[in-house]
Design a protein around this motif. Structure first.
Motif, short mmCIF file in Angstrom:
data_model
loop_
_atom_site.label_atom_id
_atom_site.label_comp_id
_atom_site.label_asym_id
_atom_site.label_seq_id
_atom_site.Cartn_x
_atom_site.Cartn_y
_atom_site.Cartn_z
N CYS A 138 -23.88 70.05 -51.54
CA CYS A 138 -22.49 70.48 -51.52
C CYS A 138 -22.29 71.55 -50.45
O CYS A 138 -23.13 72.43 -50.29
CB CYS A 138 -22.09 71.02 -52.89
SG CYS A 138 -20.31 71.22 -53.04
N CYS B 81 -20.93 66.51 -51.07
CA CYS B 81 -19.74 66.99 -51.78
C CYS B 81 -19.12 68.05 -50.88
O CYS B 81 -19.74 69.06 -50.59
CB CYS B 81 -20.15 67.58 -53.12
SG CYS B 81 -18.82 68.46 -53.95
N TYR C 196 -15.95 63.51 -51.49
CA TYR C 196 -17.32 63.01 -51.44
C TYR C 196 -17.43 62.01 -50.29
O TYR C 196 -16.52 61.22 -50.06
CB TYR C 196 -17.70 62.32 -52.76
CG TYR C 196 -17.76 63.29 -53.91
CD1 TYR C 196 -18.94 63.95 -54.20
CD2 TYR C 196 -16.65 63.55 -54.69
CE1 TYR C 196 -19.01 64.85 -55.25
CE2 TYR C 196 -16.70 64.44 -55.74
CZ TYR C 196 -17.89 65.10 -56.02
OH TYR C 196 -17.95 65.99 -57.05
#
Length: 128
Positions: A24, A74, A109
């Motif tokens: 992420c 992410c 995403y």
């Protein structure tokens, strides 16, 4: 016979499944945080500035995020005001996709096959 066929099918499905890792990247104003999606721990943080360590040299004002083939990124865009960011996604076959994404508390995403993502600075409006 049915149990044998079912067992072989189940075994084939388990062996063909690949583990997918998710990383992420969190954009908050001029700060960029990289963290592990599973462990929720910050790996590192940097300032988003021109000529910075992770700055894409050949494109201009973009932050470059390499993505290992088969993994998912992410992308958490959390600007304080209503802004948009230009995001360029590069796939394993060399094709690219340009998107204009809202960046006030939005999470995106990457699709399958992504190998690199370039994220621009927040702006009021952007031409594609």
């Amino acid at each position: 016979m049915k149990k044998l066929t079912l067992s072989i099918g189940l075994l084939a499905a388990i062996m063909s499944a690949k583990a997918q890792d998710t990383t992420c990247t969190y954009f908050k104003g001029k700060k960029v945080y990289e963290f592990d999606y599973q462990m929720d721990t910050i790996l590192y943080s940097v300032d988003f500035k021109v000529g910075g360590e992770f700055q894409a040299k050949d494109i201009g004002k973009f932050y470059e995020i390499p993505v290992e083939y088969g993994n998912t990124l992410c992308l958490d865009l959390s600007d304080n005001k209503n802004r948009v960011r230009k995001v360029i996604t590069t796939f394993f076959d060399g094709t690219t996709r340009k998107d204009i994404l809202d960046s006030k508390d939005e999470v995106y995403y990457t699709p399958r096959g992504t190998v690199k993502v370039l994220v621009g600075k927040p702006k009021f409006a952007i031409k594609l």
